[in-house]
Design a protein around this motif. Sequence first.
Motif, PDB file in Angstrom:
ATOM      1  N   GLN A 242      86.944  22.657  44.544  1.00  0.00           N
ATOM      2  CA  GLN A 242      86.626  21.844  45.713  1.00  0.00           C
ATOM      3  C   GLN A 242      85.554  22.482  46.596  1.00  0.00           C
ATOM      4  OE1 GLN A 242      89.552  23.574  45.523  1.00  0.00           O
ATOM      5  NE2 GLN A 242      89.124  25.031  47.157  1.00  0.00           N
ATOM      6  N   TYR A 268      92.247  19.607  46.857  1.00  0.00           N
ATOM      7  CA  TYR A 268      91.323  18.690  47.529  1.00  0.00           C
ATOM      8  C   TYR A 268      91.197  19.015  49.017  1.00  0.00           C
ATOM      9  CZ  TYR A 268      93.442  15.908  43.685  1.00  0.00           C
ATOM     10  OH  TYR A 268      93.971  15.489  42.499  1.00  0.00           O
ATOM     11  N   PRO A 280      85.616  17.021  48.816  1.00  0.00           N
ATOM     12  CA  PRO A 280      86.815  16.910  47.967  1.00  0.00           C
ATOM     13  C   PRO A 280      86.637  15.899  46.843  1.00  0.00           C
ATOM     14  CG  PRO A 280      87.196  15.886  50.121  1.00  0.00           C
ATOM     15  CD  PRO A 280      85.894  16.620  50.209  1.00  0.00           C
ATOM     16  N   ASN A 316      95.495  12.798  50.145  1.00  0.00           N
ATOM     17  CA  ASN A 316      95.485  13.265  48.757  1.00  0.00           C
ATOM     18  C   ASN A 316      96.861  13.731  48.274  1.00  0.00           C
ATOM     19  OD1 ASN A 316      92.638  12.874  48.690  1.00  0.00           O
ATOM     20  ND2 ASN A 316      92.360  14.846  49.701  1.00  0.00           N
TER      21      ASN A 316
END
Length: 496
Positions: A242, A268, A280, A316
């Motif tokens: 990420q 993320y 992300p 997420n």
Amino acid sequence: MNSDEIILGVHNKIIGYPGTGKTTLLINELIRLRNNFSELRITYLSFTNEAVNTARDRLFARTDGKSVVFGTIHSIAKRVTANSRKLIHWDTRNCEICKSSCEYHLREFAKLYTSWYYDEEIKLDYTFTKYTLKMDGLYALNKNFNEPVFDMTLHYALSSLIVSNFGSEVFDKQIIYRINKLVSQIDIPRYSLLTSLEELMDFTIEWLEYKKNNGLFEFDDLILHAMDKSLDTDILIVDEFQDLSTLQYQLISKWGENIDTVVVAGDYNQSIYGFQGGTPQFLLDFECGHKIVLRHTYRLPRKVLEIAKDILQDENGFNSVYSNRDDGDISRINLEEIDINQLIIEYDSIFLLCRTNRQIKELDNKLNNLFRNRLSIAERAAYARMLNLYRNRQRGKINELLKQHSGRGELFLLAMDNGLTLQQLEKKFSVLQMKTIHASKGLEADIVILYDQSDRDMYSDEERRVWYVGLTRSRGSLIILQEITRKRTNYLSLIQ
């Protein structure tokens, strides 16, 4: 096959939230793959040298590490290009040769591009989050205005943006927006932005041409020139995926086209390098044939985990993470009330995390940190003698010694009252680490003190993720440190 094992011949994605054992899983898999498929060549990449060294050390502690190549993306790109072109090191703090080389090339560049000239009397020092580019006089001035129109930090960032958009139109609204956002986030003099940006773009394009004509590299050039090279490996593992910049992501994608087994790992929500083009979305959009999600955090107590969930608002899928730990305290305290020295005595590792380097300097001056400077030889001898007197309850003689070392009196009394030996006291000088939140990424401590002061965009997604990264460094207690007169971030407002 265990569902948490890497599958050969496909792309694998490992999602590891804070403290869920992502690095442990990767090391275990490296050992399994080496033992079962010794003929396979493995390349392990991570974002920073520190992360690479940690992974290498953990592997070598358990096996010989043969057939595994470790490196940052830049170091592997340099190896792949095998190019003799000279790498320019702009950080000249500890290298006179680097400084001399930088000075030479800026002088030569100024001769060719007459709009610019080099003035070695200019001495400026700017800090760009954890990446510090300290230049001693290596700044160009515009002849027409006779004032600095850029610093190398901004130039470095713009170069990254330009090469990240290699093959596309760079002078577009997106680039203008990102440069404006960058300027608003770093501490540099506020020039007339439109004029400075035009001048900066002209300079950067000319500088890229100069480097090409003179066989020179900067770090992002390594990535660019590795684009048309293949990576000779059977398995590619990329940790902290990420954190990749746009250009780094493009390079990994290009390499991955010719590698059967690719493993990307990350979180993320720890994508906090937007100023370098990180997002992300790279990890979210990575297509894979096998996905591993680690949801049990061994590091975070439940209380800290719940605060992290409140900050992220289930971004997420983080709400699926769980903890079995009921320890750990969360508190909010005013700066004038915190006893930093008592905390140092009680804990073995403490992070005091700030949003910027400037805040670290300001806060360090305000704290009465008795552990700032290590003990001298005379002070060590004095404390050893005091301990003997303390055990024999000879308070009068202790007071005489304290008068001779008045600057350490409070520290010595605090240490003796807590039963610290000389060796234990000396270890306490490394307990407290003051860092930016960015610099703490990937690390953890017994207690985290978050300095709740921010003049940043209070409602940006990345700002939310930055504070999430900060508080999830704690494997125990969390303290929110505030100043009544300073502006606080909304993301920690739930902690009372």
